[in-house]
Design a protein around this motif. Structure first.
Motif, PDB file in Angstrom:
ATOM      1  N   VAL A  81       0.840  -1.202   0.000  1.00 28.49           N
ATOM      2  CA  VAL A  81       0.000   0.000   0.000  1.00 28.49           C
ATOM      3  C   VAL A  81       0.876   1.254   0.000  1.00 28.49           C
ATOM      4  O   VAL A  81       0.686   2.169  -0.813  1.00 28.49           O
ATOM      5  CB  VAL A  81      -0.980   0.002   1.195  1.00 28.49           C
ATOM      6  CG1 VAL A  81      -1.670   1.360   1.346  1.00 28.49           C
ATOM      7  CG2 VAL A  81      -2.012  -1.112   1.041  1.00 28.49           C
ATOM      8  N   ALA A  82       1.848   1.316   0.889  1.00 21.19           N
ATOM      9  CA  ALA A  82       2.719   2.496   0.979  1.00 21.19           C
ATOM     10  C   ALA A  82       3.554   2.668  -0.285  1.00 21.19           C
ATOM     11  O   ALA A  82       3.764   3.793  -0.751  1.00 21.19           O
ATOM     12  CB  ALA A  82       3.629   2.374   2.201  1.00 21.19           C
ATOM     13  N   LEU A 155      -3.141  -7.391 -10.926  1.00 19.68           N
ATOM     14  CA  LEU A 155      -4.307  -6.698 -10.372  1.00 19.68           C
ATOM     15  C   LEU A 155      -3.906  -5.391  -9.690  1.00 19.68           C
ATOM     16  O   LEU A 155      -4.571  -4.362  -9.855  1.00 19.68           O
ATOM     17  CB  LEU A 155      -5.048  -7.613  -9.399  1.00 19.68           C
ATOM     18  CG  LEU A 155      -5.770  -8.797 -10.055  1.00 19.68           C
ATOM     19  CD1 LEU A 155      -6.237  -9.790  -8.993  1.00 19.68           C
ATOM     20  CD2 LEU A 155      -6.935  -8.322 -10.900  1.00 19.68           C
ATOM     21  N   ILE A 156      -2.821  -5.410  -8.943  1.00 18.06           N
ATOM     22  CA  ILE A 156      -2.346  -4.185  -8.284  1.00 18.06           C
ATOM     23  C   ILE A 156      -1.928  -3.152  -9.321  1.00 18.06           C
ATOM     24  O   ILE A 156      -2.325  -1.981  -9.254  1.00 18.06           O
ATOM     25  CB  ILE A 156      -1.178  -4.504  -7.325  1.00 18.06           C
ATOM     26  CG1 ILE A 156      -1.667  -5.360  -6.153  1.00 18.06           C
ATOM     27  CG2 ILE A 156      -0.529  -3.206  -6.820  1.00 18.06           C
ATOM     28  CD1 ILE A 156      -0.551  -5.953  -5.308  1.00 18.06           C
ATOM     29  N   ASN A 157      -1.151  -3.589 -10.293  1.00 19.92           N
ATOM     30  CA  ASN A 157      -0.706  -2.659 -11.334  1.00 19.92           C
ATOM     31  C   ASN A 157      -1.878  -2.173 -12.179  1.00 19.92           C
ATOM     32  O   ASN A 157      -1.910  -1.019 -12.606  1.00 19.92           O
ATOM     33  CB  ASN A 157       0.365  -3.307 -12.206  1.00 19.92           C
ATOM     34  CG  ASN A 157       1.685  -3.423 -11.485  1.00 19.92           C
ATOM     35  OD1 ASN A 157       1.974  -2.667 -10.566  1.00 19.92           O
ATOM     36  ND2 ASN A 157       2.498  -4.382 -11.885  1.00 19.92           N
ATOM     37  N   VAL A 179      -6.456   3.009  -4.753  1.00 14.12           N
ATOM     38  CA  VAL A 179      -5.439   1.977  -4.993  1.00 14.12           C
ATOM     39  C   VAL A 179      -5.137   1.237  -3.688  1.00 14.12           C
ATOM     40  O   VAL A 179      -5.050   0.005  -3.667  1.00 14.12           O
ATOM     41  CB  VAL A 179      -4.156   2.571  -5.611  1.00 14.12           C
ATOM     42  CG1 VAL A 179      -3.025   1.551  -5.622  1.00 14.12           C
ATOM     43  CG2 VAL A 179      -4.435   3.046  -7.034  1.00 14.12           C
ATOM     44  N   GLY A 180      -5.008   1.972  -2.606  1.00 18.59           N
ATOM     45  CA  GLY A 180      -4.774   1.328  -1.311  1.00 18.59           C
ATOM     46  C   GLY A 180      -5.892   0.365  -0.955  1.00 18.59           C
ATOM     47  O   GLY A 180      -5.640  -0.765  -0.507  1.00 18.59           O
ATOM     48  N   GLU A 181      -7.131   0.777  -1.175  1.00 18.50           N
ATOM     49  CA  GLU A 181      -8.264  -0.108  -0.877  1.00 18.50           C
ATOM     50  C   GLU A 181      -8.285  -1.302  -1.824  1.00 18.50           C
ATOM     51  O   GLU A 181      -8.621  -2.419  -1.411  1.00 18.50           O
ATOM     52  CB  GLU A 181      -9.587   0.658  -0.943  1.00 18.50           C
ATOM     53  CG  GLU A 181     -10.796  -0.177  -0.556  1.00 18.50           C
ATOM     54  CD  GLU A 181     -10.680  -0.876   0.798  1.00 18.50           C
ATOM     55  OE1 GLU A 181     -11.267  -1.970   0.942  1.00 18.50           O
ATOM     56  OE2 GLU A 181      -9.992  -0.356   1.719  1.00 18.50           O
ATOM     57  N   ALA A 182      -7.926  -1.108  -3.072  1.00 11.34           N
ATOM     58  CA  ALA A 182      -7.865  -2.235  -4.018  1.00 11.34           C
ATOM     59  C   ALA A 182      -6.837  -3.263  -3.550  1.00 11.34           C
ATOM     60  O   ALA A 182      -7.082  -4.482  -3.610  1.00 11.34           O
ATOM     61  CB  ALA A 182      -7.518  -1.731  -5.420  1.00 11.34           C
ATOM     62  N   ILE A 183      -5.700  -2.799  -3.070  1.00  7.10           N
ATOM     63  CA  ILE A 183      -4.664  -3.720  -2.572  1.00  7.10           C
ATOM     64  C   ILE A 183      -5.167  -4.447  -1.332  1.00  7.10           C
ATOM     65  O   ILE A 183      -5.002  -5.663  -1.200  1.00  7.10           O
ATOM     66  CB  ILE A 183      -3.351  -2.966  -2.302  1.00  7.10           C
ATOM     67  CG1 ILE A 183      -2.768  -2.424  -3.621  1.00  7.10           C
ATOM     68  CG2 ILE A 183      -2.331  -3.889  -1.612  1.00  7.10           C
ATOM     69  CD1 ILE A 183      -1.600  -1.466  -3.453  1.00  7.10           C
ATOM     70  N   ARG A 184      -5.804  -3.734  -0.426  1.00  7.26           N
ATOM     71  CA  ARG A 184      -6.335  -4.376   0.788  1.00  7.26           C
ATOM     72  C   ARG A 184      -7.402  -5.426   0.441  1.00  7.26           C
ATOM     73  O   ARG A 184      -7.435  -6.521   1.011  1.00  7.26           O
ATOM     74  CB  ARG A 184      -6.909  -3.327   1.737  1.00  7.26           C
ATOM     75  CG  ARG A 184      -5.847  -2.495   2.427  1.00  7.26           C
ATOM     76  CD  ARG A 184      -6.448  -1.495   3.429  1.00  7.26           C
ATOM     77  NE  ARG A 184      -5.396  -0.687   3.987  1.00  7.26           N
ATOM     78  CZ  ARG A 184      -4.982   0.498   3.470  1.00  7.26           C
ATOM     79  NH1 ARG A 184      -5.583   1.010   2.398  1.00  7.26           N
ATOM     80  NH2 ARG A 184      -4.001   1.159   4.032  1.00  7.26           N
TER      81      ARG A 184
END
Length: 193
Positions: A81-82, A155-157, A179-184
């Motif tokens: 996330v960071a 998916l992250i990218n 993006v942070g929520e998508a990763i979580r």
């Protein structure tokens, strides 16, 4: 034996190629004649360093990109996330970098051979650090053993590209939060049970 290669020539050619790509309309690249004129290097000097003009275009498209510098946190999830928040901040801060992103997308869509060459020479290499972080998550038990890490990274990218290319507020606090929520959300699906 021949003369040793002058690394300054390669750098000059690459800078000239980047400049030409930034000046061209999106989806257009440069001719070899333009590159020779701008760089001051001969055709022979260019072809001693790159196998063809397309290889120079591919190198120029990636000239200002860096691998993701992972921001280490307590968990792999929070590290990702960071790290991707930092990626979005850097993209938003670089107008010239955004111009090359647009060129990469347009030229890749226009020319599948160029897209493949860009993937092989640059993207695949840059992905390795992120894949290593995800693998660490598998080792620590944050990610289940059967998870496909290549797909997870896609998916992250994909979420990151969508925020920077499709949405009009690509560098905003909201886009970074998405993006942070998508990763979580992805990590909830990847969690070891």
């Amino acid at each position: 034996m021949g003369r040793p290669r002058d690394s300054a020539i390669a750098e000059r050619v690459l800078r000239a190629a980047v400049g030409l790509l930034r000046e061209k309309p999106v989806g257009e690249d440069f001719t070899l004649a333009e590159l020779v004129e701008r760089s001051g290097a001969s055709r022979a000097a260019i072809y001693r360093r790159w196998e063809n003009r397309q290889a120079v275009v591919v190198a120029a498209l990636d000239a200002d990109r860096r691998s993701i510098e992972h921001v280490e946190r307590d968990t792999v999830l929070e590290t990702m996330v960071a790290s991707y928040e930092q990626v979005l901040l850097e993209i938003d801060a670089s107008e010239e970098g955004n111009r090359l992103i647009n060129q990469r997308l347009a030229l890749g869509l226009r020319d599948k051979a160029l897209q493949r060459a860009y993937w092989e020479r640059h993207v695949r290499r840059r992905r390795s650090a992120s894949l290593a972080i995800l693998e660490r998550g598998r080792e620590t038990g944050e990610i289940r053993a059967d998870a496909d890490l290549e797909v997870a990274l896609d998916l992250i990218n994909g979420a990151t590209y969508y925020q920077t290319v499709v949405r009009p507020d690509g560098g905003s606090d909201e886009s970074r939060a998405r993006v942070g929520e998508a990763i979580r959300m992805l990590f909830r699906g990847l969690a070891a049970t």
